[in-house]
Design a protein around this motif. Structure first.
Motif, PDB file in Angstrom:
ATOM      1  N   ARG A  94       0.814  -1.125   0.168  1.00  0.00           N
ATOM      2  CA  ARG A  94      -0.082  -0.156   0.043  1.00  0.00           C
ATOM      3  C   ARG A  94       0.851   1.353  -0.125  1.00  0.00           C
ATOM      4  NH1 ARG A  94      -2.789  -3.560  -0.770  1.00  0.00           N
ATOM      5  NH2 ARG A  94      -4.900  -4.265   0.111  1.00  0.00           N
ATOM      6  N   ALA A  95       0.373   2.317  -0.377  1.00  0.00           N
ATOM      7  CA  ALA A  95       1.166   3.597  -0.616  1.00  0.00           C
ATOM      8  C   ALA A  95       0.168   4.893  -0.446  1.00  0.00           C
ATOM      9  CB  ALA A  95       2.079   3.859  -1.989  1.00  0.00           C
ATOM     10  N   ASN A  96       0.469   5.606   0.283  1.00  0.00           N
ATOM     11  CA  ASN A  96      -0.256   6.796   0.651  1.00  0.00           C
ATOM     12  C   ASN A  96      -0.039   8.126  -0.495  1.00  0.00           C
ATOM     13  OD1 ASN A  96      -1.645   9.084   1.534  1.00  0.00           O
ATOM     14  ND2 ASN A  96      -0.418   9.433   3.326  1.00  0.00           N
ATOM     15  N   PRO A  97      -0.757   8.464  -1.254  1.00  0.00           N
ATOM     16  CA  PRO A  97      -0.633   9.344  -2.256  1.00  0.00           C
ATOM     17  C   PRO A  97      -0.518  10.707  -1.984  1.00  0.00           C
ATOM     18  CG  PRO A  97      -2.744   8.754  -2.576  1.00  0.00           C
ATOM     19  CD  PRO A  97      -2.122   7.828  -1.447  1.00  0.00           C
ATOM     20  N   ASP A  98      -1.058  10.970  -0.697  1.00  0.00           N
ATOM     21  CA  ASP A  98      -1.294  12.521  -0.225  1.00  0.00           C
ATOM     22  C   ASP A  98      -0.168  12.752   0.705  1.00  0.00           C
ATOM     23  OD1 ASP A  98      -3.864  12.610  -1.342  1.00  0.00           O
ATOM     24  OD2 ASP A  98      -4.956  11.632   0.378  1.00  0.00           O
ATOM     25  N   ARG A  99       1.127  12.770   0.430  1.00  0.00           N
ATOM     26  CA  ARG A  99       2.096  13.053   1.093  1.00  0.00           C
ATOM     27  C   ARG A  99       3.284  13.384   0.216  1.00  0.00           C
ATOM     28  NH1 ARG A  99       5.737   8.662   3.693  1.00  0.00           N
ATOM     29  NH2 ARG A  99       7.389  10.279   2.727  1.00  0.00           N
ATOM     30  N   ALA A 100       4.621  13.951   0.713  1.00  0.00           N
ATOM     31  CA  ALA A 100       5.434  14.296  -0.192  1.00  0.00           C
ATOM     32  C   ALA A 100       6.091  13.087  -0.787  1.00  0.00           C
ATOM     33  CB  ALA A 100       6.615  14.991   0.760  1.00  0.00           C
ATOM     34  N   ALA A 101       6.537  13.087  -2.098  1.00  0.00           N
ATOM     35  CA  ALA A 101       6.843  12.105  -2.767  1.00  0.00           C
ATOM     36  C   ALA A 101       8.314  11.286  -2.427  1.00  0.00           C
ATOM     37  CB  ALA A 101       6.855  12.535  -4.246  1.00  0.00           C
ATOM     38  N   GLU A 102       8.225  10.164  -2.645  1.00  0.00           N
ATOM     39  CA  GLU A 102       9.471   9.340  -2.508  1.00  0.00           C
ATOM     40  C   GLU A 102       9.551   8.481  -3.720  1.00  0.00           C
ATOM     41  OE1 GLU A 102      10.165   7.333   1.110  1.00  0.00           O
ATOM     42  OE2 GLU A 102       9.751   9.148   2.424  1.00  0.00           O
ATOM     43  N   LEU A 127       4.417  12.861  -6.866  1.00  0.00           N
ATOM     44  CA  LEU A 127       5.184  13.898  -7.533  1.00  0.00           C
ATOM     45  C   LEU A 127       4.776  14.913  -8.536  1.00  0.00           C
ATOM     46  CD1 LEU A 127       8.308  14.343  -7.375  1.00  0.00           C
ATOM     47  CD2 LEU A 127       8.566  12.977  -9.520  1.00  0.00           C
ATOM     48  N   LYS A 128       5.020  16.019  -8.222  1.00  0.00           N
ATOM     49  CA  LYS A 128       4.241  17.134  -8.835  1.00  0.00           C
ATOM     50  C   LYS A 128       5.409  18.088  -9.813  1.00  0.00           C
ATOM     51  CE  LYS A 128       0.618  17.234  -5.728  1.00  0.00           C
ATOM     52  NZ  LYS A 128      -0.168  17.838  -4.521  1.00  0.00           N
ATOM     53  N   VAL A 129       4.927  18.624 -10.837  1.00  0.00           N
ATOM     54  CA  VAL A 129       5.976  19.740 -11.316  1.00  0.00           C
ATOM     55  C   VAL A 129       6.097  20.951 -10.600  1.00  0.00           C
ATOM     56  CG1 VAL A 129       6.177  21.304 -13.307  1.00  0.00           C
ATOM     57  CG2 VAL A 129       4.999  19.033 -13.849  1.00  0.00           C
ATOM     58  N   GLY A 130       7.145  21.527 -10.283  1.00  0.00           N
ATOM     59  CA  GLY A 130       7.585  22.355  -9.401  1.00  0.00           C
ATOM     60  C   GLY A 130       8.137  21.927  -8.172  1.00  0.00           C
ATOM     61  N   ASP A 131       7.966  20.601  -7.574  1.00  0.00           N
ATOM     62  CA  ASP A 131       8.503  20.065  -6.692  1.00  0.00           C
ATOM     63  C   ASP A 131       9.999  20.021  -6.242  1.00  0.00           C
ATOM     64  OD1 ASP A 131       6.134  19.474  -5.187  1.00  0.00           O
ATOM     65  OD2 ASP A 131       6.346  17.309  -5.946  1.00  0.00           O
ATOM     66  N   ILE A 132      10.541  20.585  -5.245  1.00  0.00           N
ATOM     67  CA  ILE A 132      11.994  20.518  -4.898  1.00  0.00           C
ATOM     68  C   ILE A 132      12.554  19.279  -4.346  1.00  0.00           C
ATOM     69  CG2 ILE A 132      13.919  21.809  -3.725  1.00  0.00           C
ATOM     70  CD1 ILE A 132      11.887  24.313  -3.623  1.00  0.00           C
ATOM     71  N   PHE A 133      13.413  18.597  -4.662  1.00  0.00           N
ATOM     72  CA  PHE A 133      13.924  17.296  -4.461  1.00  0.00           C
ATOM     73  C   PHE A 133      15.598  17.162  -4.321  1.00  0.00           C
ATOM     74  CE2 PHE A 133      13.813  17.529  -9.044  1.00  0.00           C
ATOM     75  CZ  PHE A 133      14.875  16.670  -9.389  1.00  0.00           C
ATOM     76  N   VAL A 134      15.868  15.760  -3.773  1.00  0.00           N
ATOM     77  CA  VAL A 134      17.025  15.468  -3.590  1.00  0.00           C
ATOM     78  C   VAL A 134      16.954  14.196  -4.175  1.00  0.00           C
ATOM     79  CG1 VAL A 134      18.963  14.820  -2.037  1.00  0.00           C
ATOM     80  CG2 VAL A 134      17.372  16.733  -1.539  1.00  0.00           C
ATOM     81  N   ILE A 135      17.987  13.694  -5.121  1.00  0.00           N
ATOM     82  CA  ILE A 135      17.930  12.646  -5.844  1.00  0.00           C
ATOM     83  C   ILE A 135      19.394  11.912  -5.782  1.00  0.00           C
ATOM     84  CG2 ILE A 135      18.183  13.583  -8.144  1.00  0.00           C
ATOM     85  CD1 ILE A 135      16.505  11.356  -9.277  1.00  0.00           C
ATOM     86  N   GLN A 178      13.686  12.198  -2.785  1.00  0.00           N
ATOM     87  CA  GLN A 178      12.805  12.673  -1.924  1.00  0.00           C
ATOM     88  C   GLN A 178      12.478  14.094  -2.023  1.00  0.00           C
ATOM     89  OE1 GLN A 178      15.813  11.285   0.875  1.00  0.00           O
ATOM     90  NE2 GLN A 178      14.441   9.994   1.976  1.00  0.00           N
ATOM     91  N   VAL A 179      11.239  14.503  -1.994  1.00  0.00           N
ATOM     92  CA  VAL A 179      10.912  15.772  -2.136  1.00  0.00           C
ATOM     93  C   VAL A 179      11.139  16.443  -0.909  1.00  0.00           C
ATOM     94  CG1 VAL A 179       8.624  17.290  -2.576  1.00  0.00           C
ATOM     95  CG2 VAL A 179       9.204  15.637  -3.835  1.00  0.00           C
ATOM     96  N   VAL A 180      11.711  17.872  -0.621  1.00  0.00           N
ATOM     97  CA  VAL A 180      12.077  18.667   0.291  1.00  0.00           C
ATOM     98  C   VAL A 180      11.329  19.832   0.458  1.00  0.00           C
ATOM     99  CG1 VAL A 180      14.155  17.415   1.009  1.00  0.00           C
ATOM    100  CG2 VAL A 180      14.074  19.297  -0.787  1.00  0.00           C
ATOM    101  N   GLU A 181      11.304  20.524   1.578  1.00  0.00           N
ATOM    102  CA  GLU A 181      10.566  21.852   1.582  1.00  0.00           C
ATOM    103  C   GLU A 181      11.186  23.014   1.033  1.00  0.00           C
ATOM    104  OE1 GLU A 181      13.269  21.267   5.189  1.00  0.00           O
ATOM    105  OE2 GLU A 181      11.908  20.027   4.066  1.00  0.00           O
ATOM    106  N   SER A 182      12.443  23.052   0.688  1.00  0.00           N
ATOM    107  CA  SER A 182      13.149  24.203   0.091  1.00  0.00           C
ATOM    108  C   SER A 182      14.291  23.888  -0.669  1.00  0.00           C
ATOM    109  CB  SER A 182      13.456  25.324   1.168  1.00  0.00           C
ATOM    110  OG  SER A 182      14.719  24.790   2.021  1.00  0.00           O
ATOM    111  N   GLU A 183      14.744  24.763  -1.533  1.00  0.00           N
ATOM    112  CA  GLU A 183      15.877  24.745  -2.243  1.00  0.00           C
ATOM    113  C   GLU A 183      17.343  24.472  -1.427  1.00  0.00           C
ATOM    114  OE1 GLU A 183      16.366  27.195  -5.903  1.00  0.00           O
ATOM    115  OE2 GLU A 183      14.205  26.894  -6.563  1.00  0.00           O
ATOM    116  N   ALA A 184      17.310  25.339  -0.568  1.00  0.00           N
ATOM    117  CA  ALA A 184      18.552  25.447   0.514  1.00  0.00           C
ATOM    118  C   ALA A 184      18.605  24.045   1.241  1.00  0.00           C
ATOM    119  CB  ALA A 184      18.291  26.729   1.489  1.00  0.00           C
ATOM    120  N   VAL A 189      21.380  18.919   1.779  1.00  0.00           N
ATOM    121  CA  VAL A 189      21.503  17.384   1.781  1.00  0.00           C
ATOM    122  C   VAL A 189      22.390  16.773   0.502  1.00  0.00           C
ATOM    123  CG1 VAL A 189      20.086  15.508   1.377  1.00  0.00           C
ATOM    124  CG2 VAL A 189      19.290  17.341   2.809  1.00  0.00           C
ATOM    125  N   ALA A 190      22.066  17.302  -0.474  1.00  0.00           N
ATOM    126  CA  ALA A 190      22.945  16.789  -1.661  1.00  0.00           C
ATOM    127  C   ALA A 190      24.619  17.114  -1.513  1.00  0.00           C
ATOM    128  CB  ALA A 190      22.744  17.734  -2.883  1.00  0.00           C
TER     129      ALA A 190
END
Length: 289
Positions: A94-102, A127-135, A178-184, A189-190
């Motif tokens: 099972r997976a929860n769609p209503d959260r930050a993407a992984e 995962l949405k267009v505009g999301d800030i992430f670390v990969i 992983q989607v994070v809250e800000s570019e900083a 993390v990167a």
């Protein structure tokens, strides 16, 4: 894991390697016998050949599901999807769609026109267009999402494969997104992960038999995994037989994978995932490994 085997070719060396990877991971397997539409196809021969690799399908009295398919004629694909869905229900995936993407990187490349592009499979969240992430050791902002049919989409939910554009560099296969809250925060993390990778490359010493036995003594391990590569099949068989003979009641060597040829990136990935040293006889590691 869906293991695809050609009905006209049977088991190839890479198929056996995939079986060994699946066993090492301890996950269930579904065998898809492909090219069943060809005149020389023989699905029963494939099932019998799988027995030599200790894979017993349901028709042969085992518990591994198998299905005959034709990618060209598109026959049996619905049955394959049903079996995958049944396995997912049994495992309670099972997976929860209503959260930050992984998500997990399946493959990545540097495209001449689009820059770094990563194909990812969303594990949880959306995962949405505009999301800030670390990969992996890279960061970015989702510039575009492209689905498996080449169409641009605005979001991707759990179990959906998409191409992601907008990262600073090319990640490695298997890296987490992983989607994070800000570019900083993404850059922080990167940079930390990049520093860890650099330190590992400069300080990690290759595994040796001395370190193997000291690890066994420290951990009181009963079973120790190994990967064996040699220049000929006869040599491989001789080495594996010798390894099995030296096992005792206290220490048992377990060969995860044995094959002919140079040490590949896939061998290193398997060994790294299982904490196993690689024994090579008259072979070298290729550049990627």
């Amino acid at each position: 894991v869906v293991l695809v085997v050609a009905a006209d070719d049977g088991l190839m060396p890479q198929t056996i390697e995939a079986i060994n990877h699946t066993k090492a991971a301890g996950v269930p397997m579904i065998v898809a016998i492909n090219k069943i539409d060809k005149y020389e196809a023989n699905a029963q021969r494939v099932r019998e050949r799988l027995l030599s690799e200790e894979v017993v399908v349901e028709e042969m009295g085992g518990d591994v599901q198998d299905v005959e398919v034709s990618a060209l004629q598109k026959t049996g694909l619905d049955t394959l999807i049903e079996k995958i869905q049944l396995q997912a229900e049994l495992l309670e995936l099972r997976a929860n769609p209503d959260r930050a993407a992984e998500a997990t990187v399946i493959e990545a490349k540097l495209d001449k026109g689009r820059g770094p592009v990563a194909t990812v499979l969303v594990n949880r969240g959306t995962l949405k267009v505009g999301d800030i992430f670390v990969i992996g050791a890279e960061s970015g902002k989702v510039r575009a999402l492209i689905d498996d049919k080449g169409r641009q989409v605005k979001e991707a939910g759990p179990a959906m494969p998409v191409e992601v554009l907008g990262m600073t560099g090319v990640p490695s296969a298997g890296d987490p997104l992983q989607v994070v809250e800000s570019e900083a925060r993404a850059r922080e993390v990167a940079e930390y992960r990049q520093g860890v990778l650099t330190q590992k490359r400069t300080t990690t010493a290759p595994a040796s038999l001395e370190s193997m036995f000291s690890a066994l003594k420290a951990n009181a391990a009963i079973e120790y995994p190994l990967v064996v590569k040699a220049d000929t099949q006869g040599t491989v068989e001789a080495i594996v037989a010798s390894i099995n003979k030296i096992s005792t009641d206290l220490i048992k060597a377990r060969v995860l994978h044995a094959g002919v040829g140079g040490i590949t990136e896939s061998d290193v990935t398997l060994a790294g995932a299982s904490g196993a040293p690689i024994i090579g006889f008259n072979v070298r590691a290729n550049s990627k490994a």
